[in-house]
Every structure is written in structure tokens, then in C-alpha cells.
Scaffold this active site. Structure first.
Site, PDB file in Angstrom:
ATOM      1  N   GLU A 116      -1.933   6.933   4.629  1.00 63.21           N
ATOM      2  CA  GLU A 116      -2.244   7.442   5.975  1.00 63.21           C
ATOM      3  C   GLU A 116      -1.717   8.855   6.251  1.00 63.21           C
ATOM      4  O   GLU A 116      -1.030   9.085   7.239  1.00 63.21           O
ATOM      5  CB  GLU A 116      -1.703   6.466   7.030  1.00 63.21           C
ATOM      6  CG  GLU A 116      -2.263   5.068   6.877  1.00 63.21           C
ATOM      7  CD  GLU A 116      -1.588   4.034   7.782  1.00 63.21           C
ATOM      8  OE1 GLU A 116      -0.807   4.417   8.659  1.00 63.21           O
ATOM      9  OE2 GLU A 116      -1.853   2.828   7.588  1.00 63.21           O
ATOM     10  N   GLU A 172      -6.818  -3.780   2.952  1.00 57.35           N
ATOM     11  CA  GLU A 172      -6.093  -4.445   4.041  1.00 57.35           C
ATOM     12  C   GLU A 172      -7.089  -5.120   4.991  1.00 57.35           C
ATOM     13  O   GLU A 172      -6.967  -5.015   6.219  1.00 57.35           O
ATOM     14  CB  GLU A 172      -5.234  -3.428   4.810  1.00 57.35           C
ATOM     15  CG  GLU A 172      -4.287  -2.649   3.931  1.00 57.35           C
ATOM     16  CD  GLU A 172      -3.301  -1.770   4.696  1.00 57.35           C
ATOM     17  OE1 GLU A 172      -3.183  -1.904   5.934  1.00 57.35           O
ATOM     18  OE2 GLU A 172      -2.637  -0.941   4.048  1.00 57.35           O
TER      19      GLU A 172
HETATM   20  O1  G3I Z   1      11.152  -9.317  10.554  1.00 55.54           O
HETATM   21  C1  G3I Z   1      11.404  -8.848  11.894  1.00 55.54           C
HETATM   22  C2  G3I Z   1      12.012  -9.955  12.715  1.00 55.54           C
HETATM   23  O2  G3I Z   1      13.270 -10.305  12.179  1.00 55.54           O
HETATM   24  C3  G3I Z   1      12.151  -9.450  14.164  1.00 55.54           C
HETATM   25  O3  G3I Z   1      12.601 -10.500  14.963  1.00 55.54           O
HETATM   26  C4  G3I Z   1      10.808  -8.986  14.700  1.00 55.54           C
HETATM   27  C5  G3I Z   1      10.926  -8.379  16.102  1.00 55.54           C
HETATM   28  O4  G3I Z   1       9.899  -7.468  16.388  1.00 55.54           O
HETATM   29  O5  G3I Z   1      10.311  -7.960  13.834  1.00 55.54           O
HETATM   30  C6  G3I Z   1      10.100  -8.402  12.502  1.00 55.54           C
HETATM   31  O6  G3I Z   1       9.668  -7.309  11.755  1.00 55.54           O
HETATM   32  C7  G3I Z   1       8.319  -6.918  11.952  1.00 55.54           C
HETATM   33  C8  G3I Z   1       7.625  -6.954  10.600  1.00 55.54           C
HETATM   34  O7  G3I Z   1       6.313  -6.454  10.714  1.00 55.54           O
HETATM   35  C9  G3I Z   1       7.548  -8.370   9.995  1.00 55.54           C
HETATM   36  O8  G3I Z   1       6.769  -9.182  10.792  1.00 55.54           O
HETATM   37  C10 G3I Z   1       8.301  -5.508  12.503  1.00 55.54           C
HETATM   38  O9  G3I Z   1       8.812  -5.506  13.824  1.00 55.54           O
HETATM   39  C11 G3I Z   1       6.884  -4.977  12.512  1.00 55.54           C
HETATM   40  O10 G3I Z   1       6.892  -3.598  12.868  1.00 55.54           O
HETATM   41  C12 G3I Z   1       6.282  -5.101  11.117  1.00 55.54           C
HETATM   42  O11 G3I Z   1       4.942  -4.710  11.203  1.00 55.54           O
HETATM   43  C13 G3I Z   1       4.310  -4.365   9.969  1.00 55.54           C
HETATM   44  C14 G3I Z   1       3.619  -3.018  10.148  1.00 55.54           C
HETATM   45  O12 G3I Z   1       2.913  -2.705   8.974  1.00 55.54           O
HETATM   46  C15 G3I Z   1       4.627  -1.917  10.423  1.00 55.54           C
HETATM   47  O13 G3I Z   1       4.010  -0.689  10.530  1.00 55.54           O
HETATM   48  C16 G3I Z   1       3.288  -5.445   9.657  1.00 55.54           C
HETATM   49  O14 G3I Z   1       3.937  -6.674   9.328  1.00 55.54           O
HETATM   50  C17 G3I Z   1       2.422  -5.002   8.470  1.00 55.54           C
HETATM   51  O15 G3I Z   1       1.351  -5.887   8.340  1.00 55.54           O
HETATM   52  C18 G3I Z   1       1.859  -3.614   8.745  1.00 55.54           C
HETATM   53  O16 G3I Z   1       1.111  -3.206   7.614  1.00 55.54           O
HETATM   54  C19 G3I Z   1       0.464  -1.925   7.694  1.00 55.54           C
HETATM   55  C20 G3I Z   1       0.315  -1.407   6.274  1.00 55.54           C
HETATM   56  O17 G3I Z   1       1.552  -1.385   5.626  1.00 55.54           O
HETATM   57  C21 G3I Z   1      -0.325  -0.018   6.266  1.00 55.54           C
HETATM   58  N1  G3I Z   1      -1.579  -0.006   6.982  1.00 55.54           N
HETATM   59  C22 G3I Z   1      -1.533  -0.560   8.345  1.00 55.54           C
HETATM   60  C23 G3I Z   1      -0.955  -1.978   8.317  1.00 55.54           C
HETATM   61  C24 G3I Z   1      -0.996  -2.580   9.685  1.00 55.54           C
HETATM   62  O18 G3I Z   1      -0.168  -1.862  10.564  1.00 55.54           O
END
Ligand code: G3I
Length: 383
Positions: free
Chosen positions: A163, A270
Site C-alpha cells: 500500500e 486478501e
Molecule cells: O489482539 C488485540 C486484542 O488483544 C485487543 O483486545 C484488541 C482491541 O482492539 O485488538 C486486537 O488487535 C487487533 C488485531 O487486528 C487482531 O485482531 C488490532 O486492534 C487491529 O488493528 C488489527 O487489525 C488488523 C489490520 O490489518 C491492522 O491494520 C486486521 O486484523 C488485519 O486483518 C488487517 O489486515 C490488513 C492487511 O494486513 C493489509 N491490507 C489491509 C488489511 C485489512 O486492513
């Protein structure tokens, strides 16, 4: 009817699903997705820590049955694998690689250079201001050599850069520290370091919204510049975060044609299909706080109506039919998650919603979309 023994667990799950979910046809879903995609492309899923470590047993069973390639959804991102200067955390990434190795899966590493999920320290100098160009370049290349080098020969492809291009003008995201400090040279350095660390690994540039022609033109220019530098780049990852009626199938089609004609492999990296609206004014809100004013933002809390389920199935089938339209051009399709219960879309752009974007439901059952995809693939040309 006789099934090979390796399919028995899945046949059992399918039949179980049919007792409770009459919309799922039993026979078509008795074919694993990875058998239906054979001759077209690899099919995969992004997997999370609970699946990598085996805690989500139902999730692992689906991964084993249906997918031949895996990507770690979060665990190889800089924030997780390299949280502090000089401290790496390989615990879950090592397990990911063991998970894939023991199953003979094609493993994709995600991701080496991204503006998100990278700790602030990476971009800071000792004075707390922006790191110098030399310091940042050294951090980037050391990180890549360490991570790619550790999994040399095992992880077969890397999302090297993620990105880097803006939606609105197709130019480099110079508002982000990677590109403000390093410009395009940072991207070239990332590809060079990844290739040096594992000369046999495939290297990709990964991006969303490539159906937008302005953005696509910018990405095409970038990947051509990488290649013109004499660097290895095998393909373009088109993320494929879609809705029920956007983007247009013709836009997806155009995007495949443009990259394939320029000599790049195309991978859907994705894929998911949200059924919920995405209003920009509620970005980041918790649904429980806004539901009373705007219940339409989370309309399917109690289940997905049959007509929406059918719409979702058709949308998935239509997308797979386009992916399979150009044999050899699309080499992999990876879903961004396994079941609805673990999809990131339940928490984005509004937190705590009930979305239905995946091929498997909250009870780990195949949705009608699986049968629809299989049917579409059976009608499509093969390599
Ligand atoms: O694990 C913690 C948990 O302990 C906590 O209680 C909770 C509170 O918000 O957060 C949890 O972590 C989250 C994590 O995902 C696991 O679920 C993060 O806040 C959250 O920001 C994170 O989001 C990830 C996101 O990327 C971050 O930018 C998504 O899972 C993941 O699917 C997403 O993937 C991205 C690709 O890497 C790149 N392209 C876009 C795609 C979607 O955004």
C-alpha cells in the site's frame, strides 16, 4: 457414494451443516475448494494466531480441507515480529512456518514494508525527530534480511511492499514516513534486500483498490520502475476487499488485463466481500454507541436473510469466474480470513458489527457461496 478417506472429515462437516442450514447443497460442497481450483490457481487463506497455534480447531480443520496456501494475517507484521530495536519475536511466525511446512502448503510472508502496524521507533532518530535516511534505510534492510533470511527456502513468496500508492492521484504516499524520508528508493532497497536474503523467493507488491484506474496506473508505473531497476518482482497482489455491488466486474477484469499484459503475475491476496454499509462519518465508532441512531449500519445481527446469502454466493461466483477467465494470469486467490466469526471486517470501519464476508459461517459451515464458486470454476477454462 464413496469418498476418499482424506475427504471424510469434510463430508461429515458438510452433512452436519446441511441438517441445520438447508440452503447449503450437500453434494457440491463435498469437494474441497482446493480441488475445484486445481488447474486454475492456488487457493488460500490468511490465518490468525489462534489457528497457527491450533487453538481454533474448527478453523484449522477448514484450512486443512480447503486451502493450499496460507498467509499470516498479522503475525509477521513489523509490530509483532520486531517490536523493539534489536528485539525480534519469532514465536508465532516460526509456528506459522511449521504449520505450513508440515502440510506442504505454499507460504506467503506478509508484509515487510508498510506504513501501518510498524512501531514509531522505526522512524525516529535519537533526538525524537525523523530518523535520517541512512538510519531508516539500514533499519529497513536489516529487518528484511533478518526476517526473509530466517525463512529462506520455506516461505515461497513475500508481500515486500504494501500500500505505497495513494488512491486519489496514484502517487507515492509521501505523507507517510517511509516515503517522506526514503522516497521510491526505499521500495527499491526493500526488493533488493528481500532478493538477496532469499534468491528463490517470489516477490510481490501488494495493494488495494486496483480497480480504480488512477491508482492502478500509479501502481503499474511503480512496479515497472522496480523491474526497470533490474530488481526481482514477480507479481502484483490485488487485495480484493470488495462489497456486494462494488467494484464492477468489468473493473476487476480490466485490472487483471493491465497487469498481465505488462508481464506481472496477478494474485488476489486478501479477498472478502462485506455485506454491510461503509459510511465514512462513523469511522472507528463502536457500534453499540451508534446503533440506536443508525440501526441500518448493523442490519444482520440476527442472521443473514436468504436473499442476501444468495447475493453473496453470486458475487463470489462472479468474482471467481473473472479470476479464472485468463488461465495463467491469476496464479493465486487468498481469502482474508477463514470464517465470518474471525473476519477483521466485524471491527472495521465500525467496531463490533456482525458481518458475513467469508466463505464459511460463524458455525464453521460452508456457505452457499462455496458451492457457487465451485460451480463457476467447473465452467471456467483451465490452464
Ligand atoms: O489482539 C488485540 C486484542 O488483544 C485487543 O483486545 C484488541 C482491541 O482492539 O485488538 C486486537 O488487535 C487487533 C488485531 O487486528 C487482531 O485482531 C488490532 O486492534 C487491529 O488493528 C488489527 O487489525 C488488523 C489490520 O490489518 C491492522 O491494520 C486486521 O486484523 C488485519 O486483518 C488487517 O489486515 C490488513 C492487511 O494486513 C493489509 N491490507 C489491509 C488489511 C485489512 O486492513
Amino acid at each position: 457414494m464413496k469418498f476418499p478417506s482424506r475427504l471424510l472429515p469434510f463430508v461429515f462437516l458438510s452433512l452436519l451443516g446441511c441438517q441445520t442450514q438447508t440452503a447449503t447443497p450437500p453434494l457440491a460442497t463435498a469437494i474441497p475448494l482446493k480441488e475445484a481450483t486445481r488447474g486454475h490457481f492456488l487457493v488460500g487463506a490468511a490465518i490468525n494466531a489462534a489457528q497457527i497455534t491450533g487453538k481454533d480447531r474448527a478453523g484449522v480443520a477448514l484450512i486443512d480441507t480447503h486451502f493450499d496456501t496460507i498467509t499470516p494475517e498479522n503475525d509477521m507484521k513489523w509490530q509483532h515480529i520486531h517490536p523493539e530495536l534489536g528485539r525480534y519475536n519469532f514465536r508465532v511466525p516460526d509456528k506459522f512456518v511449521e504449520f505450513g511446512r508440515s502440510r506442504g502448503m505454499w507460504m506467503v510472508g506478509h508484509t515487510l514494508m508498510w506504513h501501518s502496524q510498524t512501531p514509531d521507533w522505526v522512524f525516529k532518530g535519537e533526538d525524537g525527530k525523523d530518523a535520517s535516511r541512512e538510519v531508516l534505510l539500514a533499519r529497513l534492510t536489516d529487518h528484511i534480511r533478518t526476517v526473509v533470511g530466517r525463512y529462506r527456502g520455506k516461505v515461497k513468496g513475500w508481500d515486500v511492499v504494501n500500500e505505497a500508492i495513494r488512491d486519489e492521484d496514484g502517487l507515492l504516499r509521501t505523507e507517510k514516513p517511509w516515503y517522506r524520508i526514503l522516497g521510491e528508493e526505499g521500495i527499491f532497497a526493500a526488493f533488493a534486500a528481500a532478493h538477496e536474503a532469499d534468491p528463490d523467493a517470489e516477490l510481490y507488491y501488494n495493494e488495494y483498490a486496483l480497480e480504480n484506474p488512477v491508482k492502478r496506473a500509479g501502481v503499474l508505473k511503480l512496479v515497472q520502475a522496480i523491474r526497470a531497476r533490474g530488481l526481482r518482482i514477480d507479481g502484483v497482489g490485488s487485495q480484493g476487499h470488495y462489497g456486494l455491488d462494488w467494484p464492477e466486474l468489468s473493473e476487476i477484469d480490466d485490472s487483471i488485463k493491465d497487469f498481465a499484459q505488462a508481464g506481472f503475475k496477478v494474485m488476489y491476496t486478501e479477498l472478502d466481500v462485506t455485506v454491510l454499509p461503509r459510511p465514512t462519518n462513523y469511522f472507528g465508532a463502536e457500534i453499540s454507541k451508534v446503533f440506536a441512531q443508525a440501526p441500518e449500519l448493523d442490519s444482520f445481527r440476527d442472521g443473514l436473510p436468504a436473499e442476501k446469502q444468495a447475493e453473496l454466493a453470486k458475487r463470489y461466483a462472479d468474482c471467481f469466474a473473472v479470476f479464472a477467465k485468463y488461465p495463467g494470469a491469476v496464479t493465486r486467490v487468498t481469502l482474508w480470513g477463514v470464517t465470518d466469526r474471525t473476519s477483521w471486517l466485524n471491527n472495521w470501519p465500525i467496531r463490533g458489527r456482525t458481518d458475513y464476508p467469508m466463505l464459511f459461517d460463524r458455525q464453521d459451515r460452508a456457505k452457499p457461496a462455496v458451492a457457487a464458486v465451485i460451480e463457476a470454476l467447473q465452467a471456467a477454462p483451465q490452464r
